[in-house]
Design a protein around this motif. Structure first.
Motif, PDB file in Angstrom:
ATOM      1  N   UNK A 221      23.927  51.674   4.574  1.00  0.00           N
ATOM      2  CA  UNK A 221      24.813  50.420   3.584  1.00  0.00           C
ATOM      3  C   UNK A 221      25.904  49.843   4.808  1.00  0.00           C
ATOM      4  N   UNK A 222      26.100  50.085   5.602  1.00  0.00           N
ATOM      5  CA  UNK A 222      27.170  49.767   6.302  1.00  0.00           C
ATOM      6  C   UNK A 222      26.405  49.239   7.159  1.00  0.00           C
ATOM      7  N   UNK A 223      25.024  49.421   8.196  1.00  0.00           N
ATOM      8  CA  UNK A 223      24.193  47.983   8.413  1.00  0.00           C
ATOM      9  C   UNK A 223      23.220  48.141   8.240  1.00  0.00           C
ATOM     10  N   UNK A 224      23.214  47.352   7.305  1.00  0.00           N
ATOM     11  CA  UNK A 224      21.395  47.008   6.758  1.00  0.00           C
ATOM     12  C   UNK A 224      19.892  46.171   7.471  1.00  0.00           C
ATOM     13  N   UNK A 225      20.516  45.826   8.975  1.00  0.00           N
ATOM     14  CA  UNK A 225      19.555  45.145   9.855  1.00  0.00           C
ATOM     15  C   UNK A 225      18.472  47.354  10.336  1.00  0.00           C
ATOM     16  N   UNK A 226      17.374  47.062  10.097  1.00  0.00           N
ATOM     17  CA  UNK A 226      16.394  48.218  10.513  1.00  0.00           C
ATOM     18  C   UNK A 226      16.092  47.845  11.824  1.00  0.00           C
ATOM     19  N   UNK A 227      16.129  49.408  12.118  1.00  0.00           N
ATOM     20  CA  UNK A 227      16.747  50.044  13.591  1.00  0.00           C
ATOM     21  C   UNK A 227      15.861  50.889  14.142  1.00  0.00           C
ATOM     22  N   UNK A 228      14.538  50.941  15.127  1.00  0.00           N
ATOM     23  CA  UNK A 228      13.680  52.305  15.551  1.00  0.00           C
ATOM     24  C   UNK A 228      14.503  53.320  15.862  1.00  0.00           C
ATOM     25  N   UNK A 229      14.370  54.473  15.299  1.00  0.00           N
ATOM     26  CA  UNK A 229      14.851  55.563  15.502  1.00  0.00           C
ATOM     27  C   UNK A 229      14.486  56.374  16.600  1.00  0.00           C
ATOM     28  N   UNK A 230      12.974  56.326  16.174  1.00  0.00           N
ATOM     29  CA  UNK A 230      11.361  56.674  17.410  1.00  0.00           C
ATOM     30  C   UNK A 230      10.476  56.276  16.937  1.00  0.00           C
ATOM     31  N   UNK A 231       9.566  56.054  17.966  1.00  0.00           N
ATOM     32  CA  UNK A 231       8.531  55.071  17.871  1.00  0.00           C
ATOM     33  C   UNK A 231       7.628  55.999  18.678  1.00  0.00           C
ATOM     34  N   UNK A 232       5.821  56.098  18.433  1.00  0.00           N
ATOM     35  CA  UNK A 232       5.364  56.433  18.944  1.00  0.00           C
ATOM     36  C   UNK A 232       4.217  55.841  19.017  1.00  0.00           C
ATOM     37  N   UNK A 233       3.720  55.745  20.465  1.00  0.00           N
ATOM     38  CA  UNK A 233       3.319  54.564  21.098  1.00  0.00           C
ATOM     39  C   UNK A 233       1.417  55.207  22.290  1.00  0.00           C
ATOM     40  N   UNK A 256      17.641  53.301   3.688  1.00  0.00           N
ATOM     41  CA  UNK A 256      16.411  53.182   3.950  1.00  0.00           C
ATOM     42  C   UNK A 256      15.531  53.300   5.166  1.00  0.00           C
ATOM     43  N   UNK A 257      14.599  54.133   4.805  1.00  0.00           N
ATOM     44  CA  UNK A 257      13.018  53.999   6.448  1.00  0.00           C
ATOM     45  C   UNK A 257      12.046  53.701   5.972  1.00  0.00           C
ATOM     46  N   UNK A 258      11.128  53.428   6.963  1.00  0.00           N
ATOM     47  CA  UNK A 258      10.667  52.503   7.366  1.00  0.00           C
ATOM     48  C   UNK A 258       9.601  53.101   7.732  1.00  0.00           C
ATOM     49  N   UNK A 259       8.023  53.682   7.919  1.00  0.00           N
ATOM     50  CA  UNK A 259       6.991  53.633   9.094  1.00  0.00           C
ATOM     51  C   UNK A 259       6.746  52.162   9.537  1.00  0.00           C
ATOM     52  N   UNK A 260       6.985  51.977  10.358  1.00  0.00           N
ATOM     53  CA  UNK A 260       6.596  50.207  10.309  1.00  0.00           C
ATOM     54  C   UNK A 260       5.388  50.391  11.283  1.00  0.00           C
ATOM     55  N   UNK A 261       4.698  49.714  10.917  1.00  0.00           N
ATOM     56  CA  UNK A 261       3.707  49.998  11.714  1.00  0.00           C
ATOM     57  C   UNK A 261       3.124  48.574  12.943  1.00  0.00           C
TER      58      UNK A 261
END
Length: 287
Positions: A221-233, A256-261
């Motif tokens: 709620x404080x920051x609505x931008x989707x930011x990555x916290x872990x990436x599997x490359x 809000x959590x998202x598994x971004x492909x």
């Protein structure tokens, strides 16, 4: 020599007896007739009062006193009145004494038991808040949509009470609108420790042309931008699990959590990202 002594005694006795009789000179004619009648003397032949008085005086001196008493002749005896009067107070005193004794014997009325007013119950607001938090779960909800039609083809919905482990599978997508909504109630904390992907699913996904991997993204709620916290490359990740995320969030919060492909999702194939953690009470809120 003996006779004069007896006569003197008789005279003295008569004087003593007549001392309590009324004076003849002050008596009425009716009283004279009544007393003469008591002596048995017929006074019907008397005409003058002097005859009545002389006859009565002679009767008193010579005749024995009649046994029958007359109110006109004899005065009431004070002894009987004294006895009666003495009896009355005794009876009244007995009544008072009996009443006093009965009243003294009678047990005193016991006062009706008084119930003490119940003490006002002081409810600790902290305890109420804690009980409410213990019954408030963390919820995780995600709708699975078909692209590009945006038709909903499924959903994932789980709830976790304080004290339970947290585990949720995020369906991979390239649309931020497909993110899962995590709601953390007041007094409850969510801790996310690790994230993982299935090796087989990831290998199949990486076979697609242009596929790079998947990233776990978060917004608040404080920051609505989707930011990555872990990436599997493909080229940089050595394992399929990331432990030690150390992400702890206390409510009330909505995440809000998202598994971004990362690339490759154009073919429609995606990978799930599995999250693990725990749900607990916020101890700082109840101190």
């Amino acid at each position: 020599q003996t006779a004069p002594v007896c006569r003197s005694i008789t005279d003295a006795t008569n004087l003593f007896i007549m001392s309590d009789l009324p004076d003849i000179s002050s008596m009425k004619l009716s009283e004279l007739k009544s007393e003469l009648k008591s002596y048995g003397i017929d006074s019907s032949t008397f005409a003058e009062k002097s005859e009545f008085t002389s006859a009565l005086q002679n009767a008193r001196n010579t005749m024995p006193r009649p046994s029958t008493t007359y109110r006109e002749v004899e005065q009431p005896k004070p002894e009987r009145e004294e006895k009666k009067s003495s009896r009355k107070p005794s009876s009244s005193s007995q009544r008072t004494s009996s009443s006093s004794s009965s009243s003294s014997r009678r047990p005193a009325p016991t006062p009706a038991p008084t119930t003490a007013a119940p003490a006002p119950q002081t409810t600790n607001p902290i305890n109420i808040k804690k009980l409410t938090a213990m019954r408030s779960p963390v919820t995780a909800f995600q709708q699975i949509k078909e692209h590009p039609s945006q038709n909903i083809i499924g959903e994932r919905n789980n709830s976790f009470l304080p004290g339970s482990p947290f585990s949720f599978s995020l369906h991979g997508s390239v649309q931020e609108s497909d993110s899962a909504i995590i709601r953390i109630p007041d007094g409850v904390c969510l801790k996310m420790n690790c994230a993982s992907v299935q090796r087989k699913a990831m290998d199949e996904y990486l076979k697609q042309k242009g596929s790079i991997g998947v990233s776990l993204r978060l917004s608040s709620e404080e920051n609505p931008e989707m930011l990555p916290i872990w990436t599997f490359a493909r080229d940089r990740s050595s394992g399929y699990t990331m432990s030690g995320l150390g992400l702890r969030v206390c409510g009330p919060r909505t995440l809000r959590l998202l598994a971004f492909m990362e690339m490759g999702y154009r073919s429609g194939q995606s990978v799930d990202v599995h999250l693990f953690g725990s749900v607990s009470l916020n101890k700082d809120a109840f101190d």
